[in-house]
Design a protein around this motif. Structure first.
Motif, PDB file in Angstrom:
ATOM      1  N   VAL A 140     -19.032  -8.910 -46.543  1.00 28.12           N
ATOM      2  CA  VAL A 140     -18.135  -7.903 -47.129  1.00 28.12           C
ATOM      3  C   VAL A 140     -16.686  -8.153 -46.748  1.00 28.12           C
ATOM      4  O   VAL A 140     -15.786  -8.051 -47.580  1.00 28.12           O
ATOM      5  CB  VAL A 140     -18.564  -6.490 -46.684  1.00 28.12           C
ATOM      6  CG1 VAL A 140     -17.590  -5.445 -47.189  1.00 28.12           C
ATOM      7  CG2 VAL A 140     -19.964  -6.185 -47.196  1.00 28.12           C
ATOM      8  N   TYR A 141     -16.443  -8.459 -45.478  1.00 31.91           N
ATOM      9  CA  TYR A 141     -15.073  -8.511 -44.987  1.00 31.91           C
ATOM     10  C   TYR A 141     -14.530  -9.913 -44.774  1.00 31.91           C
ATOM     11  O   TYR A 141     -13.368 -10.065 -44.410  1.00 31.91           O
ATOM     12  CB  TYR A 141     -14.977  -7.751 -43.660  1.00 31.91           C
ATOM     13  CG  TYR A 141     -15.308  -6.290 -43.802  1.00 31.91           C
ATOM     14  CD1 TYR A 141     -16.552  -5.801 -43.427  1.00 31.91           C
ATOM     15  CD2 TYR A 141     -14.382  -5.394 -44.327  1.00 31.91           C
ATOM     16  CE1 TYR A 141     -16.851  -4.463 -43.570  1.00 31.91           C
ATOM     17  CE2 TYR A 141     -14.678  -4.052 -44.454  1.00 31.91           C
ATOM     18  CZ  TYR A 141     -15.922  -3.599 -44.079  1.00 31.91           C
ATOM     19  OH  TYR A 141     -16.222  -2.277 -44.209  1.00 31.91           O
TER      20      TYR A 141
ATOM     21  N   ASP B  79     -12.106   2.355 -39.041  1.00 31.44           N
ATOM     22  CA  ASP B  79     -11.662   1.224 -38.242  1.00 31.44           C
ATOM     23  C   ASP B  79     -10.759   1.691 -37.111  1.00 31.44           C
ATOM     24  O   ASP B  79     -10.847   1.224 -35.981  1.00 31.44           O
ATOM     25  CB  ASP B  79     -10.913   0.250 -39.152  1.00 31.44           C
ATOM     26  CG  ASP B  79     -10.650  -1.059 -38.463  1.00 31.44           C
ATOM     27  OD1 ASP B  79      -9.489  -1.507 -38.477  1.00 31.44           O
ATOM     28  OD2 ASP B  79     -11.589  -1.613 -37.894  1.00 31.44           O
ATOM     29  N   TRP B  82     -12.461   3.427 -34.010  1.00 38.47           N
ATOM     30  CA  TRP B  82     -13.079   2.556 -33.013  1.00 38.47           C
ATOM     31  C   TRP B  82     -12.191   2.395 -31.802  1.00 38.47           C
ATOM     32  O   TRP B  82     -12.674   2.323 -30.675  1.00 38.47           O
ATOM     33  CB  TRP B  82     -13.315   1.172 -33.617  1.00 38.47           C
ATOM     34  CG  TRP B  82     -14.567   1.050 -34.382  1.00 38.47           C
ATOM     35  CD1 TRP B  82     -14.716   1.141 -35.722  1.00 38.47           C
ATOM     36  CD2 TRP B  82     -15.875   0.792 -33.852  1.00 38.47           C
ATOM     37  NE1 TRP B  82     -16.021   0.962 -36.066  1.00 38.47           N
ATOM     38  CE2 TRP B  82     -16.759   0.743 -34.950  1.00 38.47           C
ATOM     39  CE3 TRP B  82     -16.370   0.590 -32.574  1.00 38.47           C
ATOM     40  CZ2 TRP B  82     -18.118   0.492 -34.798  1.00 38.47           C
ATOM     41  CZ3 TRP B  82     -17.724   0.336 -32.425  1.00 38.47           C
ATOM     42  CH2 TRP B  82     -18.580   0.296 -33.528  1.00 38.47           C
ATOM     43  N   ASP B  84     -10.675  -0.051 -30.520  1.00 32.33           N
ATOM     44  CA  ASP B  84     -11.188  -1.096 -29.645  1.00 32.33           C
ATOM     45  C   ASP B  84     -10.368  -2.371 -29.695  1.00 32.33           C
ATOM     46  O   ASP B  84     -10.856  -3.435 -29.350  1.00 32.33           O
ATOM     47  CB  ASP B  84     -12.650  -1.399 -30.020  1.00 32.33           C
ATOM     48  CG  ASP B  84     -12.786  -1.946 -31.427  1.00 32.33           C
ATOM     49  OD1 ASP B  84     -11.804  -1.937 -32.180  1.00 32.33           O
ATOM     50  OD2 ASP B  84     -13.901  -2.379 -31.782  1.00 32.33           O
ATOM     51  N   GLY B  85      -9.127  -2.279 -30.136  1.00 32.75           N
ATOM     52  CA  GLY B  85      -8.303  -3.478 -30.137  1.00 32.75           C
ATOM     53  C   GLY B  85      -8.510  -4.353 -31.355  1.00 32.75           C
ATOM     54  O   GLY B  85      -7.836  -5.361 -31.518  1.00 32.75           O
ATOM     55  N   ASN B  86      -9.443  -3.988 -32.218  1.00 32.74           N
ATOM     56  CA  ASN B  86      -9.634  -4.737 -33.455  1.00 32.74           C
ATOM     57  C   ASN B  86      -9.108  -3.902 -34.617  1.00 32.74           C
ATOM     58  O   ASN B  86      -9.211  -2.681 -34.596  1.00 32.74           O
ATOM     59  CB  ASN B  86     -11.118  -5.002 -33.697  1.00 32.74           C
ATOM     60  CG  ASN B  86     -11.667  -5.977 -32.678  1.00 32.74           C
ATOM     61  OD1 ASN B  86     -11.252  -7.116 -32.596  1.00 32.74           O
ATOM     62  ND2 ASN B  86     -12.608  -5.505 -31.869  1.00 32.74           N
ATOM     63  N   SER B  87      -8.564  -4.555 -35.624  1.00 33.75           N
ATOM     64  CA  SER B  87      -8.152  -3.802 -36.807  1.00 33.75           C
ATOM     65  C   SER B  87      -8.335  -4.662 -38.041  1.00 33.75           C
ATOM     66  O   SER B  87      -8.299  -5.892 -37.969  1.00 33.75           O
ATOM     67  CB  SER B  87      -6.705  -3.346 -36.687  1.00 33.75           C
ATOM     68  OG  SER B  87      -5.874  -4.436 -36.410  1.00 33.75           O
ATOM     69  N   LYS B  91      -6.872  -9.848 -45.101  1.00 32.79           N
ATOM     70  CA  LYS B  91      -7.977 -10.664 -45.621  1.00 32.79           C
ATOM     71  C   LYS B  91      -9.266  -9.866 -45.706  1.00 32.79           C
ATOM     72  O   LYS B  91     -10.011  -9.958 -46.686  1.00 32.79           O
ATOM     73  CB  LYS B  91      -8.176 -11.876 -44.708  1.00 32.79           C
ATOM     74  CG  LYS B  91      -9.238 -12.843 -45.222  1.00 32.79           C
ATOM     75  CD  LYS B  91      -9.222 -14.138 -44.433  1.00 32.79           C
ATOM     76  CE  LYS B  91     -10.043 -14.005 -43.185  1.00 32.79           C
ATOM     77  NZ  LYS B  91     -11.071 -15.028 -43.054  1.00 32.79           N
ATOM     78  N   GLU B  92      -9.531  -9.081 -44.661  1.00 30.51           N
ATOM     79  CA  GLU B  92     -10.753  -8.279 -44.663  1.00 30.51           C
ATOM     80  C   GLU B  92     -10.730  -7.239 -45.766  1.00 30.51           C
ATOM     81  O   GLU B  92     -11.734  -6.982 -46.430  1.00 30.51           O
ATOM     82  CB  GLU B  92     -10.943  -7.564 -43.316  1.00 30.51           C
ATOM     83  CG  GLU B  92     -11.394  -8.460 -42.185  1.00 30.51           C
ATOM     84  CD  GLU B  92     -10.251  -8.985 -41.349  1.00 30.51           C
ATOM     85  OE1 GLU B  92      -9.160  -9.182 -41.898  1.00 30.51           O
ATOM     86  OE2 GLU B  92     -10.459  -9.202 -40.144  1.00 30.51           O
ATOM     87  N   ALA B  95     -11.326  -8.871 -49.078  1.00 30.78           N
ATOM     88  CA  ALA B  95     -12.743  -9.208 -49.245  1.00 30.78           C
ATOM     89  C   ALA B  95     -13.551  -7.958 -49.578  1.00 30.78           C
ATOM     90  O   ALA B  95     -14.426  -7.976 -50.445  1.00 30.78           O
ATOM     91  CB  ALA B  95     -13.275  -9.867 -47.980  1.00 30.78           C
ATOM     92  N   TYR B  96     -13.242  -6.864 -48.889  1.00 31.76           N
ATOM     93  CA  TYR B  96     -13.945  -5.607 -49.145  1.00 31.76           C
ATOM     94  C   TYR B  96     -13.722  -5.137 -50.582  1.00 31.76           C
ATOM     95  O   TYR B  96     -14.657  -4.769 -51.291  1.00 31.76           O
ATOM     96  CB  TYR B  96     -13.439  -4.561 -48.153  1.00 31.76           C
ATOM     97  CG  TYR B  96     -13.885  -3.152 -48.441  1.00 31.76           C
ATOM     98  CD1 TYR B  96     -13.016  -2.243 -49.043  1.00 31.76           C
ATOM     99  CD2 TYR B  96     -15.152  -2.710 -48.113  1.00 31.76           C
ATOM    100  CE1 TYR B  96     -13.413  -0.950 -49.306  1.00 31.76           C
ATOM    101  CE2 TYR B  96     -15.564  -1.416 -48.378  1.00 31.76           C
ATOM    102  CZ  TYR B  96     -14.676  -0.533 -48.971  1.00 31.76           C
ATOM    103  OH  TYR B  96     -15.065   0.746 -49.242  1.00 31.76           O
ATOM    104  N   LYS B 121      -0.707 -10.433 -40.505  1.00 37.60           N
ATOM    105  CA  LYS B 121      -1.471 -10.085 -39.307  1.00 37.60           C
ATOM    106  C   LYS B 121      -1.306 -11.172 -38.284  1.00 37.60           C
ATOM    107  O   LYS B 121      -1.294 -12.353 -38.615  1.00 37.60           O
ATOM    108  CB  LYS B 121      -2.942  -9.935 -39.669  1.00 37.60           C
ATOM    109  CG  LYS B 121      -3.765  -9.430 -38.522  1.00 37.60           C
ATOM    110  CD  LYS B 121      -4.684  -8.337 -38.961  1.00 37.60           C
ATOM    111  CE  LYS B 121      -5.513  -7.894 -37.774  1.00 37.60           C
ATOM    112  NZ  LYS B 121      -6.838  -8.508 -37.784  1.00 37.60           N
ATOM    113  N   PRO B 124      -4.642 -16.047 -34.184  1.00 35.62           N
ATOM    114  CA  PRO B 124      -4.567 -16.918 -33.009  1.00 35.62           C
ATOM    115  C   PRO B 124      -3.501 -18.002 -33.160  1.00 35.62           C
ATOM    116  O   PRO B 124      -3.026 -18.545 -32.154  1.00 35.62           O
ATOM    117  CB  PRO B 124      -5.962 -17.542 -32.947  1.00 35.62           C
ATOM    118  CG  PRO B 124      -6.566 -17.324 -34.273  1.00 35.62           C
ATOM    119  CD  PRO B 124      -5.945 -16.121 -34.860  1.00 35.62           C
ATOM    120  N   LYS B 125      -3.147 -18.320 -34.408  1.00 33.85           N
ATOM    121  CA  LYS B 125      -2.131 -19.358 -34.584  1.00 33.85           C
ATOM    122  C   LYS B 125      -0.778 -18.754 -34.942  1.00 33.85           C
ATOM    123  O   LYS B 125       0.042 -19.398 -35.561  1.00 33.85           O
ATOM    124  CB  LYS B 125      -2.568 -20.304 -35.716  1.00 33.85           C
ATOM    125  CG  LYS B 125      -3.887 -20.988 -35.431  1.00 33.85           C
ATOM    126  CD  LYS B 125      -4.309 -21.854 -36.605  1.00 33.85           C
ATOM    127  CE  LYS B 125      -5.817 -22.001 -36.608  1.00 33.85           C
ATOM    128  NZ  LYS B 125      -6.346 -22.596 -37.806  1.00 33.85           N
TER     129      LYS B 125
END
Lengths: 330, 232
Positions: A140-141, B79, B82, B84-87, B91-92, B95-96, B121, B124-125
């Motif tokens: 999905v993502y 999101d 959470w 939790d440091g992720n967002s 791209k996500e 895709a959704y 966003k 890492p690079k």
């Protein structure tokens, strides 16, 4: 019973108080049992341990606790992480010389994997679940499932089994290691549905020895290189073997992380040749990781056997170069 | 599901244009929504922020765009909870949305939109700029510059000729305004009230609406019926 990994002391798995449950001996239930002449000191615990949906008067779910016992009976697994990499290691035990050893480390996705201890059949099923979750999220993502969310889904699944009368808890503990955008992570998921994040952890039989080893070092792990993590994982596993020689055939190691150039090093097992090379170099260097041990060599643990005690004592004399072959002191 | 079911769009927004520039992604569109050939609504915001890292621009059926915004709101809220440091990055989200659009199409119940998804966003690079599009049949792709609707025919040729990597914000605005002007002159359903939005690692900004200067002072417009006596 056949599903369980080899135990060091096979015993009839009954609820009527046997040695592995000795840690529960101090529960108030025992006192109550004793009033009945003390024939079976823990008999009254039997009243509340038939169903997972029955509480004990002390607010415990004994079936869940018994499930956690199953984890302690499995052979040891160890996990540790730095800021960028996470390593899982498992001690391989096979039921007999003729059979292959049980698989304890599973890749769940490119960015995550698990090591398990306990009922490996349960572990296999949960690994399949985790793989499915990762795949669905990626579909999905178009992105890897963050490790904290993976651990949470596993924990929620385990919790369901603690609250249905027609189910039983999973009898396996999992060390979940993975990489996401916030760095490397290690979680421990236990049959109760609880989970915590760890810098390093060990589960399974004789894991206390490994935990003690890791407790002395964990503060430095965040800055470790991948090779240092692997070495410490191997050393921790060695602690659980208690005298038995560590070779590439009785341990499995896997690593995942982000390399310095920013690309991902996917979760993969390290092949046995390389493990043997590392073990050999560790033994040559007497595997003393530099000068952080001297102060603690006096806190030598009682659960260590024989040679390990002597191994750490000379650590204070070692130069800070674990790779340089040093003269054996023993 | 009904295999014969078909939607018709009722209130529609027209082109959205977007492109990557040095610091991030810039997106622009007009603020009009038509009801067939009637220009019914003239203050419609068709570019919105999504989460911390993205912008979405929508053309096509406006009620479907609002529905998509609601889906995205739920998504980003969960999101965020959470903590939790992720967002979710662009791209996500792209895709959704692709999954949503394609699945609806397969049920013969499409969301009648062309969506532009842009954002930046930290990866890492380093900072990673992202710009993509997905439409009502689920076609999706990533590109350095995107346009929907009439923009495909009028803006894309200009962008292909003049877009460069590492344009400054001012250069990017100039190029976008050139495209918007062409659309204003030539697309019947456009109006002279535009919004530009940008997104960088610092965050997103949606600028207030403004108008472009047009020039109708051509000789041929002065006496339109000169060459056709009797016409009006």
């Amino acid at each position: 019973r056949q599903q369980k990994e080899e135990n060091s002391t096979p015993e009839p798995y009954s609820c009527y108080g046997h040695a592995p449950l000795a840690h529960l001996a101090s529960s108030p239930d025992r006192r109550r049992g004793e009033s009945r002449g003390g024939r079976r000191p823990r008999m009254f615990r039997n009243q509340y341990d038939t169903d997972v949906t029955t509480w004990s008067p002390q607010g415990r779910l004994f079936q869940v606790e018994y499930a956690m016992e199953a984890v302690k009976q499995g052979s040891a697994c160890v996990g540790l992480r730095s800021a960028t990499h996470a390593v899982l290691a498992a001690a391989n035990k096979s039921a007999n010389e003729l059979s292959s050893h049980q698989r304890k480390v599973f890749r769940v996705a490119d960015h995550a994997g698990v090591a398990l201890a306990g009922l490996t059949a349960d572990g296999r099923v949960l690994s399949r679940f985790l793989r499915n979750e990762c795949i669905n999220h990626a579909f999905v993502y178009d992105a890897p499932l963050p490790v904290s969310r993976l651990a949470l889904r596993l924990a929620d699944k385990a919790q369901v089994c603690t609250q249905r009368s027609w189910k039983r808890p999973y009898g396996v503990g999992l060390l979940v290691a993975g990489l996401d955008e916030s760095g490397a992570h290690l979680y421990y998921n236990c049959p109760s549905g609880n989970y915590f994040e760890y810098q390093a952890f060990a589960i399974g039989s004789r894991s206390q020895a490994a935990k003690t080893y890791l407790e002395r070092r964990f503060e430095k792990f965040n800055a470790y290189t991948p090779d240092e993590l692997i070495k410490d994982a191997l050393s921790a596993i060695k602690e659980t073997l208690q005298g038995e020689k560590l070779t590439s055939s009785n341990c499995t190691i896997a690593i995942v992380g982000r390399k310095e150039d920013g690309t991902v090093e996917p979760f993969s097992m390290i092949d046995s040749k390389r493990i043997q090379e590392i073990i050999d170099s560790m033994e040559a260097a007497d595997e003393a990781p530099a000068a952080d041990v001297p102060a603690e060599s006096s806190s030598m643990q009682e659960d260590r056997g024989d040679a390990p005690a002597a191994r750490d004592a000379p650590a204070a004399d070692e130069p800070a170069a674990p790779d340089a072959p040093a003269p054996m002191d023993i | 599901y009904n295999l014969e079911r078909r939607e018709n769009p009722y209130v529609t927004g027209n082109s959205v244009i977007a492109m990557k520039y040095k610091d991030g992604v810039i997106m622009a569109c007009d603020t009009g929504a038509s009801y067939g050939s009637t220009l019914r609504y003239k203050s419609v915001e068709r570019i919105k922020e999504v989460g911390k890292h993205s912008l979405i621009g929508g053309s096509g059926e406006f009620s479907d765009f609002q529905e998509i915004l609601r889906y995205l709101d739920e998504l980003t809220l969960n999101d965020h909870m959470w903590d939790d440091g992720n967002s979710l990055g662009p791209k996500e989200i792209h895709a959704y949305l692709t999954r949503v659009m394609y699945n609806r199409r397969n049920k013969f119940d499409p969301l009648w939109n062309s969506l532009v998804l842009g954002g930046v966003k930290k990866g890492p690079k380093g900072d990673e700029k992202y710009l993509g599009m997905v439409n009502m049949i689920g076609t999706h792709f990533e590109e350095n510059h995107i346009a929907t609707g009439f923009g495909n025919h009028m803006a894309i040729p200009i962008l292909r000729g003049e877009w460069r990597e590492d344009m400054t914000f001012e250069e990017a605005v100039k190029l976008i305004e050139k495209c918007l002007l062409v659309l204003l002159y030539r697309d019947r359903s456009s109006i002279n009230k535009f919004q530009i939005a940008k997104i960088t690692t610092e965050g997103s900004t949606i600028y207030p609406p403004y108008a472009l200067k047009t020039n109708w002072g051509f000789a041929a417009f002065e006496n339109p019926s000169k060459g056709a006596v009797g016409t009006w």
